[in-house]
Design a protein around this motif. Structure first.
Motif, PDB file in Angstrom:
ATOM      1  N   ILE A  43     105.592  28.778  -0.933  1.00  0.00           N
ATOM      2  CA  ILE A  43     105.289  28.513  -2.346  1.00  0.00           C
ATOM      3  C   ILE A  43     105.742  29.668  -3.215  1.00  0.00           C
ATOM      4  CG2 ILE A  43     103.368  28.286  -3.984  1.00  0.00           C
ATOM      5  CD1 ILE A  43     101.952  26.574  -1.874  1.00  0.00           C
ATOM      6  N   VAL A  44     105.545  30.902  -2.720  1.00  0.00           N
ATOM      7  CA  VAL A  44     105.979  32.074  -3.486  1.00  0.00           C
ATOM      8  C   VAL A  44     107.491  32.041  -3.704  1.00  0.00           C
ATOM      9  CG1 VAL A  44     106.202  34.582  -3.457  1.00  0.00           C
ATOM     10  CG2 VAL A  44     104.062  33.514  -2.718  1.00  0.00           C
ATOM     11  N   GLU A  45     108.248  31.803  -2.632  1.00  0.00           N
ATOM     12  CA  GLU A  45     109.711  31.785  -2.750  1.00  0.00           C
ATOM     13  C   GLU A  45     110.184  30.616  -3.618  1.00  0.00           C
ATOM     14  OE1 GLU A  45     111.541  34.172  -1.850  1.00  0.00           O
ATOM     15  OE2 GLU A  45     110.014  35.254  -0.734  1.00  0.00           O
ATOM     16  N   LEU A  46     109.545  29.454  -3.476  1.00  0.00           N
ATOM     17  CA  LEU A  46     109.962  28.297  -4.257  1.00  0.00           C
ATOM     18  C   LEU A  46     109.633  28.459  -5.736  1.00  0.00           C
ATOM     19  CD1 LEU A  46     108.911  25.511  -1.743  1.00  0.00           C
ATOM     20  CD2 LEU A  46     111.251  26.064  -2.445  1.00  0.00           C
ATOM     21  N   ARG A  60     112.334  21.496  -5.644  1.00  0.00           N
ATOM     22  CA  ARG A  60     111.202  20.661  -6.064  1.00  0.00           C
ATOM     23  C   ARG A  60     110.633  19.867  -4.889  1.00  0.00           C
ATOM     24  NH1 ARG A  60     110.901  18.573 -11.910  1.00  0.00           N
ATOM     25  NH2 ARG A  60     111.771  20.287 -13.126  1.00  0.00           N
ATOM     26  N   GLN A  61     111.530  19.309  -4.065  1.00  0.00           N
ATOM     27  CA  GLN A  61     111.057  18.528  -2.924  1.00  0.00           C
ATOM     28  C   GLN A  61     110.282  19.394  -1.928  1.00  0.00           C
ATOM     29  OE1 GLN A  61     114.716  16.790  -1.541  1.00  0.00           O
ATOM     30  NE2 GLN A  61     114.557  15.019  -2.926  1.00  0.00           N
ATOM     31  N   LEU A  62     110.801  20.611  -1.695  1.00  0.00           N
ATOM     32  CA  LEU A  62     110.103  21.525  -0.789  1.00  0.00           C
ATOM     33  C   LEU A  62     108.772  21.976  -1.378  1.00  0.00           C
ATOM     34  CD1 LEU A  62     113.005  23.712   0.616  1.00  0.00           C
ATOM     35  CD2 LEU A  62     111.548  22.171   1.907  1.00  0.00           C
ATOM     36  N   MET A  63     108.704  22.143  -2.731  1.00  0.00           N
ATOM     37  CA  MET A  63     107.444  22.528  -3.358  1.00  0.00           C
ATOM     38  C   MET A  63     106.393  21.439  -3.172  1.00  0.00           C
ATOM     39  SD  MET A  63     105.721  24.793  -4.994  1.00  0.00           S
ATOM     40  CE  MET A  63     106.757  25.948  -5.881  1.00  0.00           C
TER      41      MET A  63
END
Length: 427
Positions: A43-46, A60-63
């Protein structure tokens, strides 16, 4: 939590540290963290990746996957990414993780202005507020920022800058500022950069004109576009009006069967001659790789009557280009003098590409080994093994022109260059 000693994670973290502004690296690291079970780290990296690239669909999809506890992407309901998701709440939860701007969708653009009626079609190319539709720059560059090219700078001073800066001496000696300056030479050698530096040296506005800004499929539109660009330059005076690839806009009329192109060249000539207008304070520069294809009428006195040959960077300039492109890269043991010697004949673009290729070799090696390392001479040796000067074909064509078609001494400077480089192959 993810294993901090994982070779893949270690390599990806090194890549992010080396290029913190590359959102793609952060997305790749976030995916690896998710796969390793570290949703919080992902979450930090995204969050940072979405700050850098708010429209990134993979981020966005990974978040969504990370906020759902790391659920694999294929188990997420097949909905539109933004449908039903409470972005403001997610933003509040991550406020301390990454700085704004957040990944809240951008506001919708304002509705398009109504199309003006045909009677208003002849208005100048301006928006409703009166601002020029074409981009007008104010370059901060000066000739001091141009590495090497001392001969080019001297010619610019004599033909262009010195008369402009000394109006009393110009009037005393009757030196005219009419006419334009044509920069020619092999591609990738900085002609556009020099033109911007001239504008910065003059403290003038800069308008760059390409083929697409002029040529149009409708009869009469190309001529109108040219007229409007000159009108814009006159309103912005003092202004440098720079025509890139001027051989395409002003090609020899005897070599074209297209009547539209012939009338475009005629309009170009009329604008340079200030027919019906005053070009005071408008400095016209052109750049071309093929000056022999420019219509002879464009090179008559009062038009593009002064030419400057821009050759590949000399040793001093190549050293400056190498320093510039290596300034933010992790290097060790790089022999700059050796690289300068081995890149003789390279254009500025070739030297920049060499640095990019060496960095790519080091990066791929780090990905394979899982250990980041510094760039060194072996990387440049490998890159140079596949590198060839892109200027060779241009010099092959230019040699025939300089030796056998040098009408009126137009290419004496090019002939002198070949004479002084008789023993250099490909140049």
């Amino acid at each position: 939590m993810a294993d901090p000693e994982s070779p893949l994670l270690h390599a990806l973290r090194q890549a992010v540290r080396s290029a913190p502004e590359q959102a793609e690296f952060r997305v790749a690291l976030a995916e690896a963290l998710l796969n390793a079970g570290d949703a919080d780290g992902a979450i930090v990296e995204l969050g940072e990746a979405l700050r850098l690239a708010p429209d990134s669909v993979p981020a966005r999809q990974l978040m969504l996957r990370a906020l759902s506890g790391g659920t694999p992407a294929e188990s997420v309901p097949a909905e539109k990414p933004d449908a039903g998701f409470d972005w403001p709440t997610a933003e509040a939860e991550l406020r301390d993780v990454a700085p704004p701007p957040r990944f809240t969708p951008a506001p919708a653009p304002p509705p398009a202005a109504p199309v003006p009626p045909p009677a208003a079609a002849d208005d100048a190319r301006e928006d409703p507020r009166g601002a020029p539709a074409h981009e007008v720059e104010r370059p901060a560059l000066t000739l001091a920022d141009v590495g090497g090219l001392s001969d080019v700078k001297d010619r610019l001073q004599a033909a262009f800058l010195a008369p402009l800066r000394n109006p009393e001496l110009r009037r005393l000696y009757g030196k005219s500022l009419r006419g334009g300056l044509l920069l020619y030479g092999p591609p990738g050698c900085g002609k556009t950069f020099v033109a911007r530096a001239v504008a910065g040296e003059l403290g003038a506005s800069f308008v760059s004109v390409g083929i697409a800004d002029v040529l149009d499929m409708w009869i009469g539109s190309s001529e109108r576009n040219l007229s409007e660009l000159f009108q814009l330059a006159r309103r912005q005076a003092p202004c440098v009006l720079f025509f890139d690839e001027v051989d395409a806009l002003g090609q020899r009329r005897s070599q074209t069967r297209n009547s539209t192109m012939r009338t475009t060249v005629n309009q170009f000539l009329a604008e340079l001659d200030s027919v019906g207008s005053d070009n005071e304070g408008v400095f016209v520069l052109g750049a071309t790789n093929a000056p022999w294809d420019v219509d002879p009428a464009l090179r008559r006195p009062g038009r593009f009557d002064r030419t400057v040959l821009v050759l590949p960077p000399d040793a001093e300039a190549r050293a400056e280009i190498l320093r510039y492109h290596l300034r933010d890269r992790p290097i060790a043991g790089v022999d700059l003098a050796s690289l300068v010697e081995r890149t003789d004949g390279f254009s500025g673009a070739d030297v920049a590409h060499l640095c990019e290729s060496a960095a790519e070799i080091a990066l791929m090696d780090a990905v394979r080994s899982g250990e980041a390392r510094l760039m060194g001479m072996p990387d440049f040796d490998a890159a140079l093994a596949d590198a060839r000067p892109s200027t060779g074909p241009w010099f092959d064509a230019a040699r025939s022109v300089a030796l056998f078609a040098n009408e009126g001494g137009a290419y004496d400077d090019l002939a002198a260059y070949f004479k002084s480089h008789k023993g250099t192959k490909g140049r």
